[in-house]
Motif scaffolding. Structure first.
Motif, short mmCIF file in Angstrom:
data_model
loop_
_atom_site.label_atom_id
_atom_site.label_comp_id
_atom_site.label_asym_id
_atom_site.label_seq_id
_atom_site.Cartn_x
_atom_site.Cartn_y
_atom_site.Cartn_z
N THR A 149 0.84 -1.21 0.00
CA THR A 149 0.00 0.00 0.00
C THR A 149 0.87 1.25 0.00
OG1 THR A 149 -1.61 -1.23 1.30
CG2 THR A 149 -1.92 1.14 1.21
N GLU A 150 1.88 1.25 0.85
CA GLU A 150 2.76 2.42 0.95
C GLU A 150 3.53 2.61 -0.37
OE1 GLU A 150 2.51 -0.05 3.06
OE2 GLU A 150 1.76 0.86 4.90
N PHE A 151 3.92 1.50 -0.99
CA PHE A 151 4.65 1.61 -2.27
C PHE A 151 3.72 2.16 -3.36
CE2 PHE A 151 6.98 0.55 -6.03
CZ PHE A 151 8.31 0.66 -5.65
N CYS A 152 2.50 1.63 -3.42
CA CYS A 152 1.55 2.12 -4.44
C CYS A 152 1.23 3.60 -4.22
CB CYS A 152 0.25 1.31 -4.39
SG CYS A 152 0.39 -0.36 -5.06
N LEU A 230 13.48 -3.99 0.65
CA LEU A 230 13.77 -2.55 0.71
C LEU A 230 12.58 -1.72 0.20
CD1 LEU A 230 17.50 -2.54 -0.43
CD2 LEU A 230 16.60 -2.33 1.89
N ALA A 231 11.82 -2.29 -0.75
CA ALA A 231 10.64 -1.57 -1.26
C ALA A 231 9.59 -1.37 -0.17
CB ALA A 231 10.04 -2.34 -2.44
N GLY A 232 9.70 -2.16 0.89
CA GLY A 232 8.76 -2.04 2.01
C GLY A 232 9.28 -1.14 3.11
N THR A 233 10.38 -0.42 2.85
CA THR A 233 10.96 0.46 3.87
C THR A 233 10.94 1.91 3.36
OG1 THR A 233 13.20 0.39 2.97
CG2 THR A 233 12.57 -1.41 4.46
N LEU A 235 13.16 3.34 1.97
CA LEU A 235 13.94 3.44 0.73
C LEU A 235 13.08 3.18 -0.51
CD1 LEU A 235 17.22 1.60 1.80
CD2 LEU A 235 16.84 4.05 1.57
N ARG A 236 11.76 3.17 -0.33
CA ARG A 236 10.89 2.78 -1.46
C ARG A 236 11.04 3.71 -2.66
NH1 ARG A 236 7.34 4.27 2.73
NH2 ARG A 236 7.28 2.10 3.37
N ARG A 237 11.23 5.03 -2.40
CA ARG A 237 11.37 5.95 -3.55
C ARG A 237 12.64 5.63 -4.34
NH1 ARG A 237 7.78 10.04 -3.94
NH2 ARG A 237 6.59 10.42 -2.04
N LEU A 238 13.71 5.30 -3.63
CA LEU A 238 14.97 4.91 -4.29
C LEU A 238 14.75 3.63 -5.09
CD1 LEU A 238 18.07 5.13 -4.67
CD2 LEU A 238 18.31 3.75 -2.60
N MET A 239 14.04 2.68 -4.51
CA MET A 239 13.80 1.41 -5.20
C MET A 239 12.97 1.62 -6.47
SD MET A 239 15.62 -0.37 -3.38
CE MET A 239 15.48 -1.89 -4.29
N LEU A 240 12.01 2.53 -6.38
CA LEU A 240 11.18 2.82 -7.56
C LEU A 240 12.03 3.47 -8.65
CD1 LEU A 240 8.46 3.07 -9.02
CD2 LEU A 240 8.02 5.15 -7.71
N TRP A 241 12.87 4.41 -8.25
CA TRP A 241 13.75 5.10 -9.21
C TRP A 241 14.68 4.08 -9.88
CZ3 TRP A 241 19.14 5.72 -9.24
CH2 TRP A 241 19.63 6.65 -10.17
N LEU A 242 15.27 3.19 -9.06
CA LEU A 242 16.17 2.17 -9.60
C LEU A 242 15.45 1.24 -10.58
CD1 LEU A 242 18.35 0.81 -6.65
CD2 LEU A 242 19.15 1.65 -8.86
N ASP A 243 14.23 0.88 -10.23
CA ASP A 243 13.45 -0.04 -11.07
C ASP A 243 13.27 0.54 -12.47
OD1 ASP A 243 11.87 -2.61 -10.59
OD2 ASP A 243 10.46 -1.39 -11.74
N ILE A 244 12.94 1.85 -12.51
CA ILE A 244 12.73 2.51 -13.80
C ILE A 244 14.07 2.65 -14.53
CG2 ILE A 244 11.94 4.65 -14.90
CD1 ILE A 244 10.03 4.94 -12.40
N LYS A 245 15.10 3.10 -13.76
CA LYS A 245 16.43 3.35 -14.34
C LYS A 245 17.00 2.06 -14.97
CE LYS A 245 19.41 6.69 -14.63
NZ LYS A 245 19.01 7.79 -15.51
N LEU A 246 16.78 0.93 -14.32
CA LEU A 246 17.36 -0.33 -14.81
C LEU A 246 16.51 -0.97 -15.90
CD1 LEU A 246 18.58 -1.81 -11.39
CD2 LEU A 246 19.97 -0.72 -13.15
#
Ligand code: SF4
Ligand code: SF4
Length: 265
Positions: A149-152, A230-233, A235-246
């Motif tokens: 929920t927090e990630f969405c 990490l997506a559940g912490t 750091l979720r914004r960083l994980m989202l950015w990395l997901d798109i970047k990669l």
């Protein structure tokens, strides 16, 4: 034993059962009667092929759905018969009879996402569900949270990628854009009429919103399991950015899938 990937148990809840069903010969409405005395629902999850899902939208990816349905039907039929042989009622069901999403959430199989899917820890949104209504006495599972929920709340990849713009932006709300929406529940609600019109125009399955979801990963390896944690912490914004970047979530052309499988053969 009968082959599903995930299983959870929840209480039978009449709110999720359809009031009517369609007569398959006349398409007229008829009562959706279930026997009295059902107390529990066994909810089963069936994972879909990661490589095929990467090719959505395509007829090839439709094979992932078709394979899922075929496997589900066998599992549901076998387990229902097994329960009946024990002397209890068992009504097997796939997409018919009742909404499976709230039952899957109640049974602890995953969390509800903006893309209208149950996001599981094991397969992300890349999973199909079936269910068995029964009076077999069973212990109930509990809903489980792992940060979806927090990630969405900070992610809208599915809504951005949806061609007819059928998915919602912003926080969950009550109601929806048309009569296909469920009223009285605060949640992310799609414009399902726009979504399905798009399917009919394409004459094929669309699940772009499943493909692009950052939770659509193969979690067999330790790196992806760490990324999920990490997506559940915070750091979720960083994980989202990395997901798109990669470049995760990009479409793989069906021809590439065929070529890679020819090499393997
Ligand atoms: S299935 Fe396709 S059209 Fe429907 S909500 Fe998902 S991305 Fe949009
Ligand atoms: S793409 Fe993002 S917003 Fe959509 S369901 Fe997945 S995590 Fe949630």
């Amino acid at each position: 034993m009968f082959g599903c990937d995930l299983v959870g148990v929840t209480a039978y809840d009449n709110r999720w059962v359809y009031a009517t069903r369609a007569d398959i010969k006349t398409f007229e409405k008829k009562p959706n009667d279930l026997p009295l005395g059902l107390t529990n629902v066994i909810v089963m999850g069936h994972g879909m092929d990661y490589d095929l899902v990467k090719s959505y939208p395509s007829a090839l990816a439709g094979a992932a759905v078709g394979m899922g349905y075929s496997g589900e039907a066998v599992t549901v039929a076998q387990l229902s018969q097994f329960i009946r042989n024990l002397g209890y009622q068992a009504i097997g069901s796939m997409n018919d009879t009742a909404l499976v999403i709230p039952m899957a959430v109640q049974a602890g199989l995953g969390e509800y996402g903006r893309n209208q899917m149950v996001i599981t820890e094991e397969f992300g949104p890349r999973v199909r569900f079936s269910k068995i209504f029964t009076d077999l006495p069973l212990v109930h599972d509990k809903p489980k949270k792992f940060g979806v929920t927090e990630f969405c709340n900070i992610c809208q990849r599915c809504a951005d990628a949806c061609p007819p713009k059928a998915l919602p932006y912003g926080p969950p709300k009550e109601g929806g854009p048309n009569r296909s929406a469920i009223n009285g529940v605060k949640k992310w609600t799609a414009d399902c009429e726009k979504c399905f019109s798009f399917w009919t125009k394409m004459r094929s399955d669309c699940a772009i919103c499943m493909r692009v979801c950052p939770y659509n990963k193969d979690f067999n390896g330790p790196i992806m399991r760490l990324a999920r944690r990490l997506a559940g912490t915070r750091l979720r914004r960083l994980m989202l950015w990395l997901d798109i970047k990669l470049g995760y979530g990009q479409r793989v052309a069906p021809s590439r899938w065929w070529r890679s499988n020819q090499k393997d053969a």
